[in-house]
Design an enzyme around this catalytic site. Sequence first.
Site, PDB file in Angstrom:
ATOM      1  N   GLN A 284      -3.533  11.982  -3.325  1.00 27.76           N
ATOM      2  CA  GLN A 284      -2.005  12.423  -3.647  1.00 27.76           C
ATOM      3  C   GLN A 284      -2.019  13.006  -4.931  1.00 27.76           C
ATOM      4  O   GLN A 284      -2.627  12.488  -5.958  1.00 27.76           O
ATOM      5  CB  GLN A 284      -1.506  10.909  -3.735  1.00 27.76           C
ATOM      6  CG  GLN A 284       0.070  11.130  -4.067  1.00 27.76           C
ATOM      7  CD  GLN A 284       0.983   9.893  -4.086  1.00 27.76           C
ATOM      8  OE1 GLN A 284       0.798   9.036  -5.064  1.00 27.76           O
ATOM      9  NE2 GLN A 284       1.942   9.614  -3.140  1.00 27.76           N
TER      10      GLN A 284
ATOM     11  N   CYS B  57       7.321   8.276  -7.041  1.00 27.18           N
ATOM     12  CA  CYS B  57       7.160   7.074  -7.972  1.00 27.18           C
ATOM     13  C   CYS B  57       8.190   7.541  -9.108  1.00 27.18           C
ATOM     14  O   CYS B  57       8.573   8.487  -9.647  1.00 27.18           O
ATOM     15  CB  CYS B  57       5.722   7.822  -8.744  1.00 27.18           C
ATOM     16  SG  CYS B  57       5.398   6.292 -10.086  1.00 27.18           S
TER      17      CYS B  57
ATOM     18  N   LYS C  42       5.438  12.573   0.126  1.00 28.41           N
ATOM     19  CA  LYS C  42       5.838  11.105   0.066  1.00 28.41           C
ATOM     20  C   LYS C  42       7.106  11.152  -0.856  1.00 28.41           C
ATOM     21  O   LYS C  42       6.895  11.388  -1.868  1.00 28.41           O
ATOM     22  CB  LYS C  42       4.560  10.140  -0.194  1.00 28.41           C
ATOM     23  CG  LYS C  42       5.012   8.646  -0.345  1.00 28.41           C
ATOM     24  CD  LYS C  42       3.901   7.815  -0.709  1.00 28.41           C
ATOM     25  CE  LYS C  42       4.185   6.390  -0.437  1.00 28.41           C
ATOM     26  NZ  LYS C  42       5.166   5.595  -1.266  1.00 28.41           N
TER      27      LYS C  42
ATOM     28  N   ASN D 246       7.311   3.553   4.880  1.00 27.29           N
ATOM     29  CA  ASN D 246       6.666   2.548   3.873  1.00 27.29           C
ATOM     30  C   ASN D 246       7.640   1.922   3.183  1.00 27.29           C
ATOM     31  O   ASN D 246       9.082   2.168   3.185  1.00 27.29           O
ATOM     32  CB  ASN D 246       6.110   3.815   2.904  1.00 27.29           C
ATOM     33  CG  ASN D 246       5.726   3.103   1.825  1.00 27.29           C
ATOM     34  OD1 ASN D 246       5.999   3.506   0.539  1.00 27.29           O
ATOM     35  ND2 ASN D 246       4.745   2.196   1.824  1.00 27.29           N
TER      36      ASN D 246
ATOM     37  N   GLY E 187       7.822  -2.566   1.679  1.00 30.44           N
ATOM     38  CA  GLY E 187       8.206  -4.027   2.158  1.00 30.44           C
ATOM     39  C   GLY E 187       7.635  -4.466   3.516  1.00 30.44           C
ATOM     40  O   GLY E 187       8.299  -5.528   4.224  1.00 30.44           O
TER      41      GLY E 187
ATOM     42  N   GLY F 247       1.054  -1.109   1.609  1.00 28.23           N
ATOM     43  CA  GLY F 247       0.678  -0.998   0.083  1.00 28.23           C
ATOM     44  C   GLY F 247       0.158  -2.118  -0.349  1.00 28.23           C
ATOM     45  O   GLY F 247      -1.094  -2.623   0.135  1.00 28.23           O
ATOM     46  N   ARG F 248       1.053  -3.167  -0.796  1.00 33.16           N
ATOM     47  CA  ARG F 248       0.526  -4.266  -1.698  1.00 33.16           C
ATOM     48  C   ARG F 248       0.061  -5.293  -0.542  1.00 33.16           C
ATOM     49  O   ARG F 248      -0.771  -6.157  -0.978  1.00 33.16           O
ATOM     50  CB  ARG F 248       1.799  -4.966  -2.255  1.00 33.16           C
ATOM     51  CG  ARG F 248       2.372  -3.695  -3.055  1.00 33.16           C
ATOM     52  CD  ARG F 248       3.575  -4.401  -3.942  1.00 33.16           C
ATOM     53  NE  ARG F 248       3.229  -4.525  -5.198  1.00 33.16           N
ATOM     54  CZ  ARG F 248       2.510  -3.919  -6.033  1.00 33.16           C
ATOM     55  NH1 ARG F 248       2.675  -2.613  -5.855  1.00 33.16           N
ATOM     56  NH2 ARG F 248       2.264  -4.087  -7.220  1.00 33.16           N
TER      57      ARG F 248
END
Length: 325
Positions: A66, A96, A135, A207, A209, A229-230
Site C-alpha cells: 500500500q 487514512c 482503498k 472494510n 468494523g 483489520g483489528r
Amino acid sequence: MSDTLSHRFCTAPLMDWSDRHCRYFWRLFSKRATLYTEMVTTGAILHGDREKYLQFDAAEQPVALQLGGSDPRELAECARIAEQWGYSEVNLNCGCPSDRVQSGRFGACLMAEPELVAAGLAAMREAVAIPVTVKHRIGIDDMEDYAGLTRFVEAQAAVGITTFIVHARKAWLNGLSPKENREIPPLKYDMVYQLKRDYPNLEVVINGGINSLDECKQHLQQVDGVMLGRAAYQVPALLAQVDSELFGGEAGPSPAEVARQMLPYIERELARGQRLNHISRHMLGLFQGVPGARRFRRHLSENAHRPGAGPEVLEQALSLVTQAA
C-alpha cells in the site's frame, strides 16, 4: 489480474502493526488471504531505506504494497519498484485520516480530488503489469452523499481501476483523531452494497468494523470481498478458519502449531540482527480466549525484550498455555 490474487478475504494495512513479521505469522494460518503491508509513503521508498520498507519473505505471498502519495510520477516510480521487489499488487491509500497524511497530501483528503487520484492510478497502471487497486472511505467531512462516492469511484474506473476497497465510514479530517475516525463515524454498509449493485462490473471489497467470519459471510452475499483489520490482529486464530469457511479449502493449523512453526523463522531473523520482541509482539493475541492465554501474554511481554532473548522465550510461553489447557 493474477488468478492467485483473490480479494475475497484480505487483511488490512495497519500502521505499526502489519509489518513483515506480522504478515509471516498471519500467513501460517491462511494460504488464501491476500495480505497488505502497512502504508509506505512514496518519499520513504524513493529517498529512504528501501530494504527496511519493502523487504518481505516469499512465504507471505500474495502480498500487496500500500502506497501513500499523490504525485503521479512518484506513484508510478514506486509502483515499478514494488513490481521489481515482487509484490503481487500495489494499492493507493485514499482512506487514512491522520494530520500527517493530510499535510503530505495523501490519504483520505484525496477523496476531495478524484481527478488527481485518477491521474496517479493511471500512471501506476501504465508503469506495471501487476494489479493496481485503491482503498478509500465512503466520504470525508461534509462530502457524505452517495453521489460524492460514485463521482470518486467513476473517476477511477474511467482510468481502468476495477478493484475498490471501501472502508464503510466517512472520515472527519478536522476534529477527530485517527483512532476516533475508526470508531465514531457510523458504519454505513448499505452504501457499499449499493455501490456493488450499481457497478456490478467492479470488484467491491468491504472494510470497517468486521469482527468475525460469520460477519464476513453475510457481507459476501452483497459484495465481492471483505477486509479485516483489528479483529485479525487481536484474535489471529480466527484466520485459521478463513481457507475452509470462505474458500472451501482446508482449515489452518492450531495456535500451538503456528507458534511452533514460528520458531525457525525467529531463529533466522535473530541471526539477521532482529530482536525477538519485534516479532513476538504480533503474537500476543495468539491464544485469545484459551486457558493460559494471560500467562502466555505476560511471559512474552516480560521477557521478549530482554537482551539475548531467543526462541526459548516463546517455547516457555507456549508451555504455560499447554499446561493450563
